[in-house]
Design an enzyme around this catalytic site. Structure first.
Site, PDB file in Angstrom:
ATOM      1  N   ARG A 112       0.878  -1.181   0.000  1.00  0.00           N
ATOM      2  CA  ARG A 112       0.000   0.000   0.000  1.00  0.00           C
ATOM      3  C   ARG A 112       0.908   1.222   0.000  1.00  0.00           C
ATOM      4  NH1 ARG A 112      -5.445   0.815   1.746  1.00  0.00           N
ATOM      5  NH2 ARG A 112      -5.867   2.840   2.706  1.00  0.00           N
ATOM      6  N   HIS A 139      -6.959   0.830  -6.898  1.00  0.00           N
ATOM      7  CA  HIS A 139      -7.312   0.172  -5.637  1.00  0.00           C
ATOM      8  C   HIS A 139      -8.071  -1.112  -5.981  1.00  0.00           C
ATOM      9  CE1 HIS A 139      -7.894  -0.482  -1.537  1.00  0.00           C
ATOM     10  NE2 HIS A 139      -8.613   0.554  -1.173  1.00  0.00           N
ATOM     11  N   GLN A 142     -10.233  -3.225  -3.303  1.00  0.00           N
ATOM     12  CA  GLN A 142     -11.499  -2.588  -2.921  1.00  0.00           C
ATOM     13  C   GLN A 142     -12.592  -2.949  -3.908  1.00  0.00           C
ATOM     14  OE1 GLN A 142     -12.494  -0.396  -0.226  1.00  0.00           O
ATOM     15  NE2 GLN A 142     -14.418  -1.034  -1.154  1.00  0.00           N
ATOM     16  N   ASP A 233     -16.633   8.481  -2.722  1.00  0.00           N
ATOM     17  CA  ASP A 233     -15.406   8.395  -1.930  1.00  0.00           C
ATOM     18  C   ASP A 233     -15.122   9.802  -1.407  1.00  0.00           C
ATOM     19  OD1 ASP A 233     -13.034   7.541  -0.792  1.00  0.00           O
ATOM     20  OD2 ASP A 233     -11.950   7.338  -2.684  1.00  0.00           O
ATOM     21  N   CYS A 273     -16.313   3.450  -0.011  1.00  0.00           N
ATOM     22  CA  CYS A 273     -15.164   2.618   0.354  1.00  0.00           C
ATOM     23  C   CYS A 273     -14.627   2.928   1.750  1.00  0.00           C
ATOM     24  CB  CYS A 273     -14.068   2.729  -0.690  1.00  0.00           C
ATOM     25  SG  CYS A 273     -13.545   4.412  -1.051  1.00  0.00           S
ATOM     26  N   ARG A 301     -14.420  -6.925   2.070  1.00  0.00           N
ATOM     27  CA  ARG A 301     -12.991  -6.802   1.834  1.00  0.00           C
ATOM     28  C   ARG A 301     -12.276  -8.078   2.285  1.00  0.00           C
ATOM     29  NH1 ARG A 301     -10.445  -1.938   1.472  1.00  0.00           N
ATOM     30  NH2 ARG A 301      -8.706  -3.276   0.869  1.00  0.00           N
TER      31      ARG A 301
END
Length: 314
Positions: A112, A139, A142, A233, A273, A301
């Site tokens: 990440r 991402h 996700q 988001d 998210c 997730r």
């Protein structure tokens, strides 16, 4: 013995990297979602004792860190949290050196970080599977959870319309790719100057199956018309916090609120998210309302990443 059982539904991704959703084929993505659903339902539970996942995170994380850790523990493996503040990475050790060393210790690594080029370089120097746990460009993990959530609600993904409202960021990029690969229509509504990267949009058009359509527009009302999924988001991603205040008036028309939700399909669901800024990109009323599937999305997730880990270790 590296594993106890391999379910027949598990995709054959052994040793593969996932740096972008486009690293998968449409068929592999569909199989991965089906496998994740089986894992969540308790239909199978592969085990990978003595396998070790490294979490190499340069950015803060709650859901990604915990969901990857729990997923790996449930698969019978171990997790090492390789915080850059307590490793030589934080002192400037080259990515190529770190990759070649960790390659000899770990069985899989999730990274990440900021720059997509960093995980691509790491993958070039490592033979173990490398998973993109978030970069500024994409991402993918996700979106695996997002598609699993939508699949749980609507069944067949083909022909559904997802509208993303807000900054054309990494989440928007991976939604474009993932939705295209399952045959969903994708509408992205962003202010002028904040649209998704044109290269990603073109890649999504190339990957689109079942005659799905892509719309990029500054008009949030046009974007949500007939949409079954509204997605948003934060308006300022990690690293952009200094610009948050100046973005507020620009993005205000893109807030997911009751009025905008009423203009979508009657059975529309809402996704985010997380973390969410109530009163900014989404209202508390909608986030906590009956259309919200945000908490299922967050749980997924773990199931989606467990399916991914098992598939690349298998």
């Amino acid at each position: 013995m590296s594993y106890i059982s391999l379910p027949q539904t598990m995709p054959s991704l052994r040793g593969r990297d996932l740096l972008s959703l486009s690293d998968l084929t449409a068929e592999e993505l569909a199989k991965l979602l089906a496998f994740a659903a089986d894992l969540k339902a308790g239909k199978s539970q592969p085990q990978f004792p003595n396998k070790v996942l490294g979490l190499l995170f340069r950015k803060a994380s709650t859901r990604t860190r915990v969901s990857f850790s729990v997923a790996m523990y449930q698969l019978g493996g171990q997790v090492l949290d390789l915080n850059s503040n307590v490793t030589q990475i934080g002192r400037g050790e080259p990515t190529s050196d770190t990759a070649r060393v960790l390659d000899r210790y770990l069985d899989v690594v999730a990274i990440r970080t900021y720059d997509q080029a960093e995980i691509e370089e790491f993958a070039d120097y490592a033979s173990i599977p490398v998973i993109n746990a978030l970069t500024d460009l994409e991402h993918p993990c996700q979106i695996l959870a997002d598609l699993l959530t939508i699949q749980e609600v609507f069944g067949d993904l083909k022909g559904l319309t997802l509208t993303y409202l807000g900054d054309g960021n990494n989440v928007a990029h991976s939604l474009l790719l993932g939705c295209a690969m399952v045959g969903m229509n994708v509408h992205i509504a962003s202010p002028n100057g904040y649209a998704p990267d044109a290269t990603i949009v073109e890649k999504a058009k190339e990957l689109m199956i079942h005659d799905g359509k892509i719309m990029i527009t500054p008009d949030p009302v046009a974007a949500v018309k007939n949409a079954q999924v509204l997605y948003t988001d934060v308006w300022a991603s990690m690293g952009q916090e200094a610009m948050a205040d100046q973005r507020l008036p620009v993005f205000q028309p893109y807030q997911v609120n009751a009025d905008l939700l009423s203009k979508a399909s009657a059975d529309a669901i809402v996704l985010h998210c997380l973390p969410a800024h109530r009163g900014e990109e989404i209202t508390a009323e909608v986030l906590e309302g009956s259309a919200s599937k945000v908490w299922d999305q967050a749980e997924n997730r773990m199931h989606a990443q467990k399916a991914l880990l098992a598939s690349v270790l298998g």
